[in-house]
Design a protein around this motif. Structure first.
Motif, short mmCIF file in Angstrom:
data_model
loop_
_atom_site.label_atom_id
_atom_site.label_comp_id
_atom_site.label_asym_id
_atom_site.label_seq_id
_atom_site.Cartn_x
_atom_site.Cartn_y
_atom_site.Cartn_z
N ILE A 111 0.85 -1.21 0.00
CA ILE A 111 0.00 0.00 0.00
C ILE A 111 0.88 1.25 0.00
O ILE A 111 0.60 2.23 -0.69
N LYS A 112 1.99 1.18 0.76
CA LYS A 112 2.91 2.33 0.83
C LYS A 112 3.48 2.65 -0.55
O LYS A 112 3.62 3.80 -0.93
N VAL A 113 3.80 1.60 -1.29
CA VAL A 113 4.38 1.80 -2.62
C VAL A 113 3.35 2.45 -3.55
O VAL A 113 3.65 3.41 -4.26
N VAL A 114 2.13 1.95 -3.50
CA VAL A 114 1.09 2.50 -4.38
C VAL A 114 0.84 3.97 -4.02
O VAL A 114 0.73 4.83 -4.89
N ARG A 115 0.82 4.25 -2.72
CA ARG A 115 0.62 5.65 -2.29
C ARG A 115 1.73 6.55 -2.79
O ARG A 115 1.48 7.66 -3.26
N ARG A 116 2.93 6.04 -2.71
CA ARG A 116 4.10 6.79 -3.18
C ARG A 116 3.94 7.13 -4.67
O ARG A 116 4.18 8.26 -5.10
#
Ligand SMILES: [Zn+2]
Length: 518
Positions: free
Chosen positions: A412-417
């Motif tokens: 999820i962190k990667v997608v948010r980034r």
């Protein structure tokens, strides 16, 4: 020194070919010896004139024991010759012994087949009705693994089927064949599913001495392939009809069923010869077609070899040219046979192709879904290229921590980034490229649980199915090879039976061999 004729053959009064060609066809030498008063003696004398002890040994009633004793003598002589032949190694004696023994094996096969044929009751093999208008001793020759055998069989008419029948042919597994024994039929099927038929024909003759012309081998292999397709259909039907076995195997440890899907393309001969006509109509002939492929295995069957290589001890395959619908039924059947019904859970892994997730939702609705990790990385890299162009160093420096995060932390962190990067970009081609990738990740967000997957010891990539596809492509994508849909489905089906270690269902004579290995 290679001898051109086996010694046993000489002693038996057999030339290289124990048949005499006449206008009536090939007649076994043994009949000739008895003589028929139809001019055959002449032919016999022609052969006998250059071989010595000749006729006296070749009684048709000679027992196998006598022939075998003579073979033993001949083999002893081979051993003596071998010992003084300084230019021969083990290969020479292997070839020599094999050639010598062939005639004995051929005689045994012929005798067995003839006796079985004689014992076969005159009933229709299809409807069991007693046959009428019976006549006996219809002769026909078949190629078996040890050479040509000739049989006399009874023929009768089935009033119910309104067909002439040779019941012995069915009992011996010789019906519908172009004159080849079941073992030779099997060899042609196996070789044709592994290599182009031109090579298969030559390899067959070199390794076994069995001669089968290329076109016959091709036809025979496809006939076996069609048989395999029919059997596969029945097996899949059974697997689908019985979702949970009546008496389910006691499952000691709960296991996960891993299912991986992929597709590759194959070149086919469809519209062959119509290229010009199609082009005149403004159409380009379609030659590349998708082969849909899947593999399934229990997670507890996945481990490491002694050398540390990942390996799967038992797994199932499905591969088909019959579209996504074909794969859906075949792979589901295979997964059921491999224990999907008793699995604690299932996991489907594939790349981003829409068909994969539709198939998973449709046929494996209970299964979790995972996007192949390496495809996910490629899509992150695509964002990097939109940002940094051809600057490879900058791209690498940017990509590395994101890949680590994707693998070891929450995706999820990667997608948010990536969403933040997109929001900060000015409108333009680069932003469009990034937006496309962000949409891709939003679409697959629930399929990127790589951290949890690794903790559970599950695969995060679809490497197993990709390696299967690569192997199949080696076989089916040789330069200059074209396939028809019927032909390549037949061969794919044979290949699947072999890989799934279900070969002996197709060729039951193999049940005498090690059943765990086909
Ligand atoms: Zn019948």
């Amino acid at each position: 020194m290679a001898r051109t004729r086996s010694r046993l053959g000489l002693r038996l009064g057999l030339g290289r070919d124990p048949f005499l060609k006449t206008r009536a066809g090939r007649i076994p030498l043994f009949e000739r010896v008895i003589g028929r008063g139809d001019g055959l003696e002449e032919g016999m004398n022609a052969i006998c004139s250059h071989v010595e002890p000749c006729v006296s040994h070749s009684e048709p009633s000679e027992s196998l024991a006598v022939t075998a004793a003579r073979l033993a003598d001949a083999l002893e002589q081979d051993v003596r010759d071998f010992l003084v032949a300084s230019d021969q190694n083990l290969g020479d004696i292997e070839v020599q012994i094999e050639q010598q023994s062939r005639e004995l094996l051929r005689l045994a096969a012929e005798k067995a087949a003839q006796k079985k044929a004689d014992l076969t009751p005159p009933v229709c093999p299809v409807c069991q009705q007693r046959l009428s208008r019976l006549t006996g001793q219809h002769r026909r020759s078949f190629e078996c693994k040890f050479g040509t055998i000739t049989l006399g069989r009874s023929r009768g008419y089935c009033k119910r089927c309104r067909k002439w029948r040779f019941p012995a042919d069915t009992v011996l597994g010789l019906e519908e064949t172009a004159g080849y024994s079941p073992r030779v039929q099997e060899m042609s099927a196996l070789l044709a599913s592994k290599m182009p038929v031109e090579e298969a024909s030559a390899v067959l003759e070199h390794l076994t001495g069995v001669k089968m012309p290329r076109s016959t081998l091709d036809r025979e292999a496809k006939r076996q392939g069609q048989r395999a397709r029919d059997l596969r259909g029945k097996l899949d039907e059974q697997a689908g009809a019985c979702p949970r076995p009546v008496q389910s195997e006691l499952v000691l440890e709960p296991y996960q069923m891993i299912i991986q899907l992929d597709a590759w393309n194959i070149r086919e001969r469809q519209d062959w010869g119509q290229t010009q006509a199609l082009r005149r109509k403004g159409q380009e002939p379609e030659r590349w077609h998708w082969v849909y492929t899947g593999t399934c295995f229990r997670l507890d069957h996945r481990g490491q070899s002694a050398g540390g290589r990942p390996m799967i001890s038992q797994r199932g395959f499905a591969a088909t040219r019959e579209g996504i619908d074909g794969l859906r039924e075949q792979l589901h059947g295979e997964a059921m046979r491999r224990g999907l019904g008793q699995a604690a859970g299932a996991l489907v892994i594939g790349d981003g192709a829409v068909w994969i997730w539709r198939l998973a939702d449709d046929r494996f609705p209970e299964a979790r879904q995972r996007l192949d990790f390496y495809h996910a990385v490629q899509h992150v890299a695509a964002v990097g290229r939109a940002l940094f162009g051809e600057d490879k160093d900058k791209l690498k420096a940017w990509l590395r921590p994101l890949v680590q995060q994707l693998k070891n932390q929450s995706s999820i962190k990667v997608v948010r980034r990536l969403e933040e990067i997109l929001a900060a970009m000015p409108q333009g081609a680069a932003a469009q490229a990034v937006e496309k990738e962000v949409n891709y990740f939003q679409e697959h967000q629930d399929r990127m649980d790589y951290r949890a997957g690794r903790r559970r010891g599950e695969p995060i990539g679809s490497g197993a199915v990709e390696s299967t596809c690569r192997q199949a492509q080696c076989r089916f994508k040789r330069p200059g090879q074209y396939w028809s849909q019927q032909g390549d489905e037949a061969l794919l089906c044979l290949e699947t039976f072999w890989r799934n270690k279900r070969w002996s269902l197709l060729f039951p004579h193999n049940r005498h061999l090690d059943v765990s290995k086909n």
